[in-house]
Design a protein around this motif. Structure first.
Motif, PDB file in Angstrom:
ATOM      1  N   SER A   1     -29.702 -24.575  24.407  1.00  0.00           N
ATOM      2  CA  SER A   1     -28.469 -25.181  23.895  1.00  0.00           C
ATOM      3  C   SER A   1     -27.216 -24.575  24.518  1.00  0.00           C
ATOM      4  N   LYS A   2     -27.265 -23.346  24.985  1.00  0.00           N
ATOM      5  CA  LYS A   2     -26.103 -22.690  25.593  1.00  0.00           C
ATOM      6  C   LYS A   2     -26.088 -22.826  27.115  1.00  0.00           C
ATOM      7  N   ILE A   3     -27.100 -23.446  27.695  1.00  0.00           N
ATOM      8  CA  ILE A   3     -27.167 -23.649  29.144  1.00  0.00           C
ATOM      9  C   ILE A   3     -26.669 -25.061  29.435  1.00  0.00           C
ATOM     10  N   ILE A   4     -25.677 -25.162  30.333  1.00  0.00           N
ATOM     11  CA  ILE A   4     -25.067 -26.463  30.609  1.00  0.00           C
ATOM     12  C   ILE A   4     -25.040 -26.752  32.102  1.00  0.00           C
TER      13      ILE A   4
ATOM     14  N   ARG B   1     -17.157 -16.402  35.841  1.00  0.00           N
ATOM     15  CA  ARG B   1     -16.754 -17.193  34.681  1.00  0.00           C
ATOM     16  C   ARG B   1     -15.671 -18.187  35.077  1.00  0.00           C
ATOM     17  N   ILE B   2     -15.794 -19.391  34.524  1.00  0.00           N
ATOM     18  CA  ILE B   2     -14.826 -20.442  34.805  1.00  0.00           C
ATOM     19  C   ILE B   2     -14.478 -21.165  33.501  1.00  0.00           C
ATOM     20  N   PRO B   3     -13.257 -21.704  33.416  1.00  0.00           N
ATOM     21  CA  PRO B   3     -12.930 -22.548  32.258  1.00  0.00           C
ATOM     22  C   PRO B   3     -13.434 -23.972  32.509  1.00  0.00           C
ATOM     23  N   VAL B   4     -13.942 -24.585  31.474  1.00  0.00           N
ATOM     24  CA  VAL B   4     -14.414 -25.972  31.565  1.00  0.00           C
ATOM     25  C   VAL B   4     -13.603 -26.774  30.560  1.00  0.00           C
ATOM     26  N   HIS B   5     -12.673 -27.569  31.065  1.00  0.00           N
ATOM     27  CA  HIS B   5     -11.770 -28.325  30.204  1.00  0.00           C
ATOM     28  C   HIS B   5     -12.486 -29.512  29.569  1.00  0.00           C
ATOM     29  N   SER B   6     -11.898 -30.034  28.513  1.00  0.00           N
ATOM     30  CA  SER B   6     -12.533 -31.108  27.753  1.00  0.00           C
ATOM     31  C   SER B   6     -12.614 -32.416  28.532  1.00  0.00           C
ATOM     32  N   SER B   7     -11.861 -32.550  29.593  1.00  0.00           N
ATOM     33  CA  SER B   7     -11.904 -33.784  30.382  1.00  0.00           C
ATOM     34  C   SER B   7     -13.102 -33.810  31.336  1.00  0.00           C
ATOM     35  N   VAL B   8     -13.763 -32.686  31.528  1.00  0.00           N
ATOM     36  CA  VAL B   8     -14.908 -32.588  32.431  1.00  0.00           C
ATOM     37  C   VAL B   8     -16.186 -32.930  31.663  1.00  0.00           C
ATOM     38  N   ARG B   9     -17.050 -33.684  32.295  1.00  0.00           N
ATOM     39  CA  ARG B   9     -18.311 -34.073  31.666  1.00  0.00           C
ATOM     40  C   ARG B   9     -19.320 -32.932  31.764  1.00  0.00           C
ATOM     41  N   VAL B  10     -19.888 -32.569  30.617  1.00  0.00           N
ATOM     42  CA  VAL B  10     -20.825 -31.453  30.519  1.00  0.00           C
ATOM     43  C   VAL B  10     -22.096 -31.948  29.842  1.00  0.00           C
ATOM     44  N   SER B  11     -23.256 -31.504  30.345  1.00  0.00           N
ATOM     45  CA  SER B  11     -24.538 -31.849  29.726  1.00  0.00           C
ATOM     46  C   SER B  11     -25.266 -30.574  29.340  1.00  0.00           C
ATOM     47  N   SER B  12     -25.654 -30.485  28.085  1.00  0.00           N
ATOM     48  CA  SER B  12     -26.450 -29.354  27.631  1.00  0.00           C
ATOM     49  C   SER B  12     -27.908 -29.624  27.984  1.00  0.00           C
ATOM     50  N   LEU B  13     -28.598 -28.632  28.529  1.00  0.00           N
ATOM     51  CA  LEU B  13     -30.001 -28.831  28.915  1.00  0.00           C
ATOM     52  C   LEU B  13     -30.890 -29.082  27.696  1.00  0.00           C
ATOM     53  N   ASP B  14     -30.411 -28.713  26.525  1.00  0.00           N
ATOM     54  CA  ASP B  14     -31.163 -28.945  25.302  1.00  0.00           C
ATOM     55  C   ASP B  14     -31.262 -30.432  24.972  1.00  0.00           C
ATOM     56  N   GLU B  15     -30.318 -31.221  25.468  1.00  0.00           N
ATOM     57  CA  GLU B  15     -30.277 -32.655  25.171  1.00  0.00           C
ATOM     58  C   GLU B  15     -30.909 -33.514  26.262  1.00  0.00           C
ATOM     59  N   VAL B  16     -31.242 -32.935  27.404  1.00  0.00           N
ATOM     60  CA  VAL B  16     -31.786 -33.694  28.531  1.00  0.00           C
ATOM     61  C   VAL B  16     -33.275 -33.938  28.294  1.00  0.00           C
ATOM     62  N   SER B  17     -33.721 -35.140  28.611  1.00  0.00           N
ATOM     63  CA  SER B  17     -35.146 -35.451  28.492  1.00  0.00           C
ATOM     64  C   SER B  17     -35.615 -36.149  29.766  1.00  0.00           C
ATOM     65  N   MET B  18     -36.929 -36.198  29.932  1.00  0.00           N
ATOM     66  CA  MET B  18     -37.512 -36.812  31.125  1.00  0.00           C
ATOM     67  C   MET B  18     -38.281 -38.058  30.718  1.00  0.00           C
ATOM     68  N   TYR B  19     -38.234 -39.057  31.591  1.00  0.00           N
ATOM     69  CA  TYR B  19     -38.891 -40.329  31.323  1.00  0.00           C
ATOM     70  C   TYR B  19     -40.405 -40.200  31.469  1.00  0.00           C
TER      71      TYR B  19
END
Length: 190
Positions: free
Chosen positions: A4-7, A36-54
């Motif tokens: 959940s913390k890996i993006i 370390r970098i800032p990731v602003h809210s306008s940037v699209r981020v995907s958590s690996l916890d939510e990714v699934s494979m077909y």
């Protein structure tokens, strides 16, 4: 395994760990070089916890596929993520036997193996094993404690009472700020 913390950040290569969250941005740390970098809210981020494979049935979470690959490979990747595509699909078939080849693109397969190697290098799988070991140890201690309590109860012996520490009462009003009475002459503008 908790991902959940890996993006993954759109427009940036690699994986990042969420370190903190500010008002206007996330602070993310690269898994490879620890910058370390800032990731602003306008940037699209995907958590690996939510990714699934077909698959040909229900989709499978990426964390499950990664764990399956880790058990098959024993922590080392036997194929090159930039190598022959058929070898990558074959290795994916070992970790996820019923994957849907028509819906999983070759770029996704390469990305999957690159991400797997990054997670192994960062020690994510070792952290998961350590957390599982701690959880198993605490479960074992709880069972032994319950067992000893029930054995003491059966023998008729009373369990030892623990001495409760009594805290000295605080003087009244010591933690509250005292209000200062202002006279009419002391107020501004009067």
């Amino acid at each position: 395994m908790d991902l959940s913390k890996i993006i993954s950040i759109t427009g940036k290569s690699g994986l990042y760990r969420v370190v903190a969250q500010g008002r206007q941005a996330l602070i993310a740390e690269s898994l490879t070089d620890k910058k370390r970098i800032p990731v602003h809210s306008s940037v699209r981020v995907s958590s690996l916890d939510e990714v699934s494979m077909y698959t040909k049935g229900d989709d499978v979470l990426l964390s499950t596929v990664l764990e399956n690959l880790h058990t098959k490979e024993k922590g080392k990747l036997s194929v090159d993520p930039k190598g022959v595509l058929e070898a990558l699909y074959d290795k994916l078939g070992e970790a996820l036997p019923n994957y849907d080849r028509d819906r999983i693109y070759s770029s996704d397969v390469r990305k999957f193996f690159v991400w797997y190697q990054m997670l192994v290098d960062a020690g994510i799988f070792d952290e998961a094993k350590a957390a599982a070991g701690k959880a198993a140890a605490s479960d074992k201690e709880e069972k032994e404690e319950k067992k000893s309590k029930s054995a003491a109860g059966k023998q008729g012996a009373k369990p030892k009472a623990t001495a409760a520490k009594t805290a000295a009462p605080k003087p009244a009003g010591s933690s509250k700020a005292k209000a200062k009475v202002l006279h009419k002459g002391a107020q501004r503008g009067s």
